[in-house]
Design a protein around this motif. Structure first.
Motif, PDB file in Angstrom:
ATOM      1  N   HIS A   1      30.410  53.062 -83.951  1.00  0.00           N
ATOM      2  CA  HIS A   1      30.240  53.365 -82.522  1.00  0.00           C
ATOM      3  C   HIS A   1      31.468  52.912 -81.724  1.00  0.00           C
ATOM      4  O   HIS A   1      31.342  52.374 -80.624  1.00  0.00           O
ATOM      5  CB  HIS A   1      28.965  52.689 -81.991  1.00  0.00           C
ATOM      6  N   ILE A   2      32.630  53.126 -82.292  1.00  0.00           N
ATOM      7  CA  ILE A   2      33.871  52.741 -81.618  1.00  0.00           C
ATOM      8  C   ILE A   2      34.056  53.540 -80.335  1.00  0.00           C
ATOM      9  O   ILE A   2      34.450  52.989 -79.294  1.00  0.00           O
ATOM     10  CB  ILE A   2      35.081  52.931 -82.556  1.00  0.00           C
ATOM     11  N   LYS A   3      33.770  54.846 -80.373  1.00  0.00           N
ATOM     12  CA  LYS A   3      33.953  55.693 -79.190  1.00  0.00           C
ATOM     13  C   LYS A   3      33.100  55.196 -78.024  1.00  0.00           C
ATOM     14  O   LYS A   3      33.590  55.111 -76.880  1.00  0.00           O
ATOM     15  CB  LYS A   3      33.592  57.145 -79.500  1.00  0.00           C
ATOM     16  N   GLU A   4      31.843  54.878 -78.291  1.00  0.00           N
ATOM     17  CA  GLU A   4      30.957  54.412 -77.228  1.00  0.00           C
ATOM     18  C   GLU A   4      31.472  53.111 -76.605  1.00  0.00           C
ATOM     19  O   GLU A   4      31.381  52.913 -75.380  1.00  0.00           O
ATOM     20  CB  GLU A   4      29.550  54.203 -77.776  1.00  0.00           C
TER      21      GLU A   4
ATOM     22  N   THR B   1      35.762  52.520 -68.618  1.00  0.00           N
ATOM     23  CA  THR B   1      35.085  52.532 -67.313  1.00  0.00           C
ATOM     24  C   THR B   1      35.274  51.199 -66.588  1.00  0.00           C
ATOM     25  O   THR B   1      35.540  51.155 -65.377  1.00  0.00           O
ATOM     26  CB  THR B   1      33.587  52.831 -67.495  1.00  0.00           C
ATOM     27  N   LEU B   2      35.136  50.108 -67.326  1.00  0.00           N
ATOM     28  CA  LEU B   2      35.284  48.779 -66.722  1.00  0.00           C
ATOM     29  C   LEU B   2      36.712  48.543 -66.235  1.00  0.00           C
ATOM     30  O   LEU B   2      36.933  47.941 -65.172  1.00  0.00           O
ATOM     31  CB  LEU B   2      34.888  47.701 -67.733  1.00  0.00           C
TER      32      LEU B   2
ATOM     33  N   ALA C   1      37.807  44.881 -65.610  1.00  0.00           N
ATOM     34  CA  ALA C   1      38.463  44.458 -66.848  1.00  0.00           C
ATOM     35  C   ALA C   1      39.954  44.732 -66.731  1.00  0.00           C
ATOM     36  O   ALA C   1      40.400  45.579 -65.938  1.00  0.00           O
ATOM     37  CB  ALA C   1      37.871  45.197 -68.045  1.00  0.00           C
ATOM     38  N   TYR C   2      40.740  44.016 -67.535  1.00  0.00           N
ATOM     39  CA  TYR C   2      42.198  44.163 -67.458  1.00  0.00           C
ATOM     40  C   TYR C   2      42.817  44.004 -68.845  1.00  0.00           C
ATOM     41  O   TYR C   2      42.394  43.171 -69.640  1.00  0.00           O
ATOM     42  CB  TYR C   2      42.788  43.112 -66.519  1.00  0.00           C
ATOM     43  N   PRO C   3      43.813  44.843 -69.173  1.00  0.00           N
ATOM     44  CA  PRO C   3      44.530  44.700 -70.443  1.00  0.00           C
ATOM     45  C   PRO C   3      45.614  43.625 -70.323  1.00  0.00           C
ATOM     46  O   PRO C   3      46.095  43.328 -69.229  1.00  0.00           O
ATOM     47  CB  PRO C   3      45.146  46.081 -70.662  1.00  0.00           C
ATOM     48  N   VAL C   4      45.961  43.042 -71.468  1.00  0.00           N
ATOM     49  CA  VAL C   4      47.043  42.062 -71.516  1.00  0.00           C
ATOM     50  C   VAL C   4      48.089  42.536 -72.516  1.00  0.00           C
ATOM     51  O   VAL C   4      47.918  43.540 -73.210  1.00  0.00           O
ATOM     52  CB  VAL C   4      46.517  40.656 -71.883  1.00  0.00           C
TER      53      VAL C   4
ATOM     54  N   CYS D   1      28.167  46.319 -64.624  1.00  0.00           N
ATOM     55  CA  CYS D   1      29.400  46.797 -63.990  1.00  0.00           C
ATOM     56  C   CYS D   1      29.787  48.192 -64.460  1.00  0.00           C
ATOM     57  O   CYS D   1      30.589  48.865 -63.814  1.00  0.00           O
ATOM     58  CB  CYS D   1      30.540  45.811 -64.253  1.00  0.00           C
ATOM     59  N   THR D   2      29.195  48.646 -65.572  1.00  0.00           N
ATOM     60  CA  THR D   2      29.418  50.020 -66.035  1.00  0.00           C
ATOM     61  C   THR D   2      28.428  50.981 -65.407  1.00  0.00           C
ATOM     62  O   THR D   2      28.794  52.061 -64.943  1.00  0.00           O
ATOM     63  CB  THR D   2      29.291  50.096 -67.572  1.00  0.00           C
TER      64      THR D   2
END
Length: 476
Positions: free
Chosen positions: A119-122, A129-130, A136-139, A255-256
Motif C-alpha cells: 500500500h505504498i501508493k496510499e 496531501t499533508l 508536513a515538510y521534506p528535509v 489533517c488529511t
C-alpha cells in the motif's frame, strides 16, 4: 443488551454502534511487526480484540475486522538483511508463524489483513496531501516529517501536554518506543517518509522526495482509510500504542481528511509475568511455543490471558495456567453432564456453538450482561461458574444455547483438551503412550530411541522415572 467499552478518546463508557449506515461495525486493530514470534504480551491485546469482536457478533452486530501486518520497519529490514533474505521472504515466514499461533489460540481471522509494502501508493497520497496543506515538510535527506505544531488538538487521546513534548522516543506506557527508530529523537515531529539509507539495502520505493520507505505511523492511517473509510467505528491496540502511534495516526488522518479516524479507541493494559515486567533480560518473554513445551495447551493459555479485565494489568503466572486448566475441565464436565441430562448430543451442541442465542431469561443472562459491560470477562466467568454449579437447572436447550454462545464469545473450545490430565493429576493419554513406547524400547535395548522419546516427553512438560518393573510419569 448493548455492548459498551471504555473509550480512551472520550474518557467515558460508550455504547458501540455502527455509524456508517450499512449496519457493519468497522474495526481496525494494530497487528504484529513480523520480525520474530509474537509473545504472550502481544497476544493479550490480540485476544482482547478477538473477544470484543465475538461479543459484538453475539449482540447481533456484523463486524468488519481489519488488522495490519507490519512488514517494513527498521527491525524487519535489519533482521532480513542479517539473514541474507529478501524482506518478503523473511517476513512471510514470521507472518505464517503468527497465523499458526492465532489459529491455535482459536482467534478469528480478520476479513482484511493488509501489509504496508502493498500500500505504498496510499501512503504516498496521504503524505503528499499533508505536504500540500502545510502539515508536513521534506528535509534534505529525502525524509518527510509531520509538523505537530500544525495540529492544535495533538495529545487529546493520551492526555499529553503538547507544550512539554520534546521527543517521541518514550511511549504511553513509559517505555522506550522501539516500534520504529528515528534519526531525530530530540524533536517532537515524526517521520512520515524516511529517506533511503545504505543500511536499507534494496528495501526502498520512489517518491516525490526521493527514494525511501514509509514511516511506521502512516501505514495504519492509509490502510484503515482504504478499507474502512475516512471515519470508521473503532481502533484498537495495546496501551503502549496510545502515544505516540495512535496520537500520530489521529493527527495525520485528521489533517488529511478533516475528521478523527475512529469514534471509539480501545486500549488493553500491559502484561506482567510472575510479578515482573516482561523483558529479554529476565527471560520471561514467553511465546506460545514456550508454554506448550512446558506442557500447557493453547486453550489454557487463551483462558489465562483473557481472564483478567482488559483495562487492568494482568499478572500472568504458571499457577494461573494451572487454574485455567482446572477451570476448562470444570466447564467441560458441566457441559457433559448438562448435555446428557438434556438428551442433547455433544456433536450437535458443538456444531451450534455460535452467536445468535437468546440470553434473556436463562441462567446465563448475568454472565452475558457482565460481558456487555466493558468486556468484564472476570465477572462473566464468575457468573458462568455460578450458573454451571446447578447442572439440573441448566439441562435445557435454552440454557445450553446461551452457554454455547458465551463459549463462542470468549473463544473457549472446552472440548479441545479432552485428552489432558484431570484435576487429580492423571497423566494425559498421549504422554502415557510415549512413556510406554520408551519402556518397550529400553526392554528391547534400543536406548537411542528411548532417549529420543524421553526428550519428547520432557518437551511436553513431563518427566519419566524408571522403576525396577516399570516407570512413573510426573509433571516437571
Amino acid at each position: 443488551m448493548s455492548v459498551r467499552i471504555s473509550n480512551t478518546l472520550t474518557r467515558t463508557k460508550d455504547e458501540l454502534q455502527p455509524a456508517n449506515g450499512s449496519g457493519t461495525f468497522g474495526m481496525y486493530c494494530c497487528g504484529p511487526t513480523v520480525y520474530g514470534p509474537s509473545h504472550i504480551g502481544n497476544f493479550r491485546t490480540f485476544l482482547a480484540q478477538d473477544v470484543l469482536r465475538r461479543t459484538l457478533e453475539c449482540a447481533g452486530i456484523k463486524v468488519k475486522h481489519v488488522r495490519n501486518i507490519t512488514d517494513v520497519d527498521d527491525k524487519t529490514i535489519r533482521e532480513s538483511r542479517n539473514k541474507g533474505m529478501s524482506l518478503r521472504q523473511f517476513t512471510s515466514g514470521w507472518e505464517d508463524k503468527f497465523h499458526k499461533d492465532c489459529d491455535a489460540l482459536n482467534m478469528l481471522r480478520p476479513q482484511v489483513e493488509p501489509r504496508p509494502t502493498e500500500h505504498i501508493k496510499e501512503q504516498l497520497d496521504m503524505i503528499s496531501t499533508l505536504v500540500d496543506k502545510g502539515h508536513a515538510y521534506p528535509v534534505s535527506d529525502g525524509s518527510v516529517y509531520f509538523r505537530i505544531s500544525s495540529f492544535p488538538q495533538y495529545g487529546e487521546l493520551s492526555g499529553l501536554d503538547k507544550s512539554g513534548l520534546s521527543t517521541q522516543s518514550v511511549n504511553s506506557a513509559g517505555e522506550v518506543n522501539t516500534a520504529d527508530e528515528y534519526e531525530r529523537d530530540n524533536v517532537s515531529d515524526f517521520a512520515l517518509w524516511k529517506g533511503r539509507k545504505p543500511e536499507d539495502g534494496e528495501n526502498f520505493w520512489k517518491s516525490p522526495w526521493g527514494e525511501g520507505r514509509p514511516g511506521w505511523h502512516i501505514e495504519c492511517s492509509a490502510m484503515a482509510r482504504k478499507y474502512l473509510g475516512d471515519s470508521f467505528d473503532l481502533h484498537g491496540g495495546g496501551v503502549d500504542l496510545c502515544f505516540p502511534h495512535h496520537e500520530n495516526e489521529i493527527a495525520q488522518s485528521f489533517c488529511t481528511t478533516g475528521v478523527v479516524p475512529a469514534r471509539y479507541w480501545f486500549h488493553s493494559a500491559h502484561l506482567m509475568v510472575e510479578g515482573a515486567k516482561m523483558s529479554k533480560k529476565l527471560g520471561n518473554l514467553y511465546t506460545l511455543d514456550d508454554l506448550v513445551a512446558k506442557g500447557y495447551t493453547p486453550m489454557q493459555v487463551r483462558y489465562a490471558l483473557i481472564s483478567g479485565h482488559y483495562r487492568q494489568q494482568l499478572n500472568f503466572t504458571f499457577k494461573g495456567l494451572d487454574d485455567a486448566k482446572s477451570a476448562l475441565l470444570k466447564l467441560r464436565k458441566f457441559a457433559d453432564a448438562a448435555l446428557k441430562k438434556a438428551g442433547v448430543d455433544k456433536k450437535e451442541f458443538v456444531a451450534t456453538v455460535a452467536p445468535g442465542a437468546k440470553f434473556e431469561g436463562t441462567r446465563f443472562e448475568p454472565a452475558w450482561n457482565a460481558l456487555c459491560d466493558d468486556l468484564n470477562v472476570p465477572k462473566a466467568l464468575g457468573e458462568i461458574f455460578a450458573a454451571a454449579s446447578k447442572v439440573d437447572e441448566c439441562a435445557n436447550r435454552a440454557d445450553l444455547s446461551a452457554f454455547g454462545a458465551l463459549m463462542y464469545a470468549l473463544g473457549l473450545d472446552i472440548f479441545a483438551d479432552a485428552s489432558e490430565a484431570s484435576e487429580d493429576g492423571q497423566v494425559p493419554a498421549e504422554i502415557l503412550q510415549l512413556a510406554k513406547e520408551r519402556f518397550e524400547a529400553r526392554k528391547a535395548g534400543d536406548y537411542a530411541r528411548a532417549d529420543l522419546i524421553r526428550a519428547k516427553i520432557s518437551e511436553a512438560g513431563w518427566t519419566v522415572f524408571d522403576k525396577k518393573d516399570g516407570f512413573d510419569v510426573k509433571r516437571r
